[in-house]
Design a protein around this motif. Structure first.
Motif, short mmCIF file in Angstrom:
data_model
loop_
_atom_site.label_atom_id
_atom_site.label_comp_id
_atom_site.label_asym_id
_atom_site.label_seq_id
_atom_site.Cartn_x
_atom_site.Cartn_y
_atom_site.Cartn_z
N ILE A 259 -2.74 33.30 -127.35
CA ILE A 259 -2.32 31.98 -126.15
C ILE A 259 -2.86 32.40 -125.12
N TYR A 260 -2.65 33.69 -124.95
CA TYR A 260 -3.15 34.01 -123.38
C TYR A 260 -3.76 35.99 -123.64
N SER A 261 -4.75 36.14 -122.75
CA SER A 261 -4.65 37.27 -123.00
C SER A 261 -5.81 38.38 -121.56
N HIS A 262 -5.50 38.87 -121.04
CA HIS A 262 -6.64 39.61 -120.28
C HIS A 262 -6.47 41.07 -120.37
N LYS A 263 -8.06 41.45 -120.19
CA LYS A 263 -8.25 43.18 -119.77
C LYS A 263 -8.82 43.39 -118.26
N LEU A 264 -8.20 44.05 -117.75
CA LEU A 264 -9.19 45.12 -116.67
C LEU A 264 -10.29 46.36 -117.00
N ASP A 265 -10.73 45.56 -118.02
CA ASP A 265 -11.91 45.56 -117.63
C ASP A 265 -13.25 46.50 -116.26
N ARG A 266 -13.70 44.83 -115.59
CA ARG A 266 -14.51 45.77 -114.89
C ARG A 266 -14.78 44.30 -113.56
N ILE A 267 -14.46 44.71 -112.17
CA ILE A 267 -13.48 43.72 -111.77
C ILE A 267 -14.67 42.99 -110.47
N SER A 268 -15.21 42.02 -110.03
CA SER A 268 -16.56 42.10 -108.66
C SER A 268 -15.76 42.14 -107.82
N PHE A 269 -16.03 42.75 -106.49
CA PHE A 269 -15.07 42.34 -105.17
C PHE A 269 -15.45 40.79 -105.37
N GLU A 270 -16.03 40.28 -105.49
CA GLU A 270 -16.06 38.76 -104.58
C GLU A 270 -14.80 37.93 -105.54
N GLU A 271 -14.71 38.61 -107.10
CA GLU A 271 -13.60 37.69 -107.14
C GLU A 271 -12.55 39.06 -106.69
N SER A 272 -12.18 39.83 -106.25
CA SER A 272 -11.44 40.13 -106.31
C SER A 272 -9.85 39.96 -105.64
N ARG A 273 -9.99 38.96 -104.40
CA ARG A 273 -8.96 38.00 -104.03
C ARG A 273 -8.07 37.07 -105.23
#
Length: 562
Positions: A259-273
């Protein structure tokens, strides 16, 4: 269960993107074994770590270009990445090198010419593809501790050059050894509904985790009413490194269904906060513990979530016993699993609150001597509005206005305004708004004077007041001998301090010629390494002019021999 089309599309996009790059394209930027003191996506204050931190034994370790390319950005800064290089490569990727002690001779000469042309230490320049070409294996600089760094290391990133989005460097085949599974320390449970409960309490509950063999478990049934969400506190670890690392991937299963999953593949600076919604922000602020939520708040627009059903929130209060499983993994596939059981009942009644600040609307607060404006998207979920006045103290030129708590995150800056009816007109030019933190320290927010109000921006809730700064900053000699004979010294340095508004700018001359002093913000230090910008074997006159943010000025003068 159905996947969200948008989430599927974003996952496929990254999968195709990552497959299009040769994982063996880059050589290592260091010719020592790679030991990480920080990994990609690690939880940092207000942002995800955008690269990997490579441990070095001392400042001055050589750094090498991992592939052909050209310097597309070069920067020197008193904070942030300090001395930093950005190299764009023919494969569409950019590599980034932060906290360098210094660049190679060619790049240092280029930086020096910019600094003296602009007469300031800090600069950012974007050379074209013909100016600063780089060959694979060339020495590009030396690892150091400049900028916001607290020990010698190389901050290394790989970015999509066109979009300037960091990609997890561990997708590439650098020699990083890891066969250690993450460790899970504790679980937190949250009643999502205002009238929901966890084990008969309206407050979140934390549970100790036990380990048996290779699995983790909780030795009690979690009972709840309404809807429930979970978060885990966990770290990853690497071979031969004591430092803890961030978790790459987390999955939540309810009765064996994802029911939930995340992976830290790529993260833009605009969404980092959005990290402040990704984690339990209150827990981080009060205990400094990092709980990663396994549910998504409605105002959280992070793109790292590659699957969720009902935002990861469990809404099945049927009084039956259900199994929950949380899997925490690193990028190399080492996985730890936590098992526990839950049982829920429906929540009764509703809680009505007319004073809510809403995440999906503009919010205006108007009080007698205080105003605030939060634009839509500033919050991650609806919160209760909580405002009060604390009577004026001798420190300030207004009452203290408290809006909500530092424990609640803000995604966008909000505007705050305070009426200046206790401020003498002669002090208007020296006045500003401060944010008073939990320890009573004052953070300068600045302020524009409009219609008897000072207006400023704040990235946090808390206590606000008007303060005044009419005290000049300080310049303090550091390594001077009593005779001021610097024949054998390689550099001179000063501490610069301002306890109110903060340092704004400084200028230095030696014998009436502009000289660039490097600024180390974390240590409040400026320094000049003697070079070919002065003549030698003579007396010199040094003048340093220092300004704070309210234009208070200090001038330092001395004569020295070099």
């Amino acid at each position: 269960m159905k996947y969200s089309f948008v989430l599927i599309f974003s996952v496929l996009t990254f999968t195709l993107l990552s497959q299009s790059y040769d994982k063996n394209y880059f050589d290592s930027p260091v010719h020592i074994s790679i030991r990480l003191v920080g990994n990609f996506g690690e939880i940092r204050p207000n942002h995800f770590h955008s690269g990997i931190d490579i441990k070095v034994p001392y400042s001055g370790v050589k750094l090498y270009a991992p592939a052909d390319g050209y310097v597309s950005r070069i920067r020197k800064s008193p904070g942030g990445y300090g001395n930093a290089l950005y190299i764009t490569h023919p494969n569409g990727l950019m590599t980034v090198y932060g906290h360098l002690q210094k660049f190679n001779k060619r790049f240092e000469q280029y930086a020096d010419s910019i600094q003296y042309a602009e007469n300031k230490f800090e600069f950012t320049k974007y050379p074209d593809s013909t100016e600063l070409k780089v060959k694979k294996g060339e020495t590009i600089g030396y690892a150091g501790n400049t900028g916001r760094s607290y020990g010698p290391h190389l901050h290394f990133e790989i970015r999509d050059a066109e979009k300037d989005i960091p990609i997890n460097p561990c997708y590439f085949n650098f020699d990083i050894k890891d066969n250690i599974k993450p460790k899970i320390f504790s679980l937190a449970a949250y009643a999502i509904d205002e009238n929901g409960k966890i084990n008969n309490s309206y407050k979140k509950q934390k549970f100790k985790v036990y380990k048996k063999g290779n699995t983790y478990y909780i030795n009690k049934i979690i009972k709840y009413t309404g809807r429930i969400g979970f978060a885990i506190r966990a770290n990853d670890y690497l071979n031969s490194v004591k430092n803890s690392q961030g978790i790459y991937s987390v999955k939540l299963f309810y009765d064996n269904e994802l029911i939930y999953s995340h992976k830290l593949d790529r993260i833009s600076f605009e969404e980092s906060r959005y990290i402040n919604s990704f984690i339990d922000f209150e827990e981080r602020q009060t205990t400094n513990l990092k709980f990663q939520k396994c549910f998504i708040e409605p105002g959280n627009k992070l793109s790292v979530y590659n699957f969720n059903l009902n935002s990861g929130i469990i809404n099945d209060p049927d009084k039956k016993l259900h199994k929950v499983r949380i899997e925490a993994a690193d990028i190399y596939g080492n996985t730890s699993i936590l098992y526990f059981k839950i049982s829920g009942t429906k929540a009764s009644g509703t809680v009505k609150n007319d004073k809510l600040l809403k995440y999906n609307e503009d919010n205006f607060i108007e009080e007698k001597d205080f105003r605030a404006y939060l634009k839509k998207g500033s919050l991650y979920t609806n919160i209760e509005q909580n405002y009060k006045v604390i009577p004026n103290t001798s420190q300030f030129y207004s009452d203290i206005h408290k809006l909500n708590s530092y424990k609640i995150p803000l995604h966008e800056k909000m505007y705050v305004a305070i009426r200046s009816n206790k401020l003498p007109k002669k002090l208007l030019g020296k006045a500003f708004i401060v944010l008073i933190n939990k320890n009573g320290n004052k953070k300068y927010l600045g302020g524009t004077y409009i219609n008897n109000f000072f207006v400023a921006e704040s990235k946090a809730f808390g206590k606000f007041a008007i303060a005044v700064d009419n005290t000049p900053p300080e310049i303090i000699e550091e390594n001077f001998n009593s005779e001021k004979d610097f024949s054998k010294m390689k550099k001179i340095s000063f501490k610069i301090k301002d306890n109110m508004s903060g340092i704004e700018k400084y200028y230095a001359t030696i014998d009436k010629k502009n000289i660039i002093f490097a600024y180390d913000k974390k240590n409040n230090r400026i320094s000049y390494t003697f070079d070919n910008h002065i003549d030698y074997k003579k007396n010199h006159k040094l003048i340093i002019t220092l300004y704070d943010k309210k234009n208070n000025k200090t001038v330092y003068e001395t004569i020295f021999f070099k």
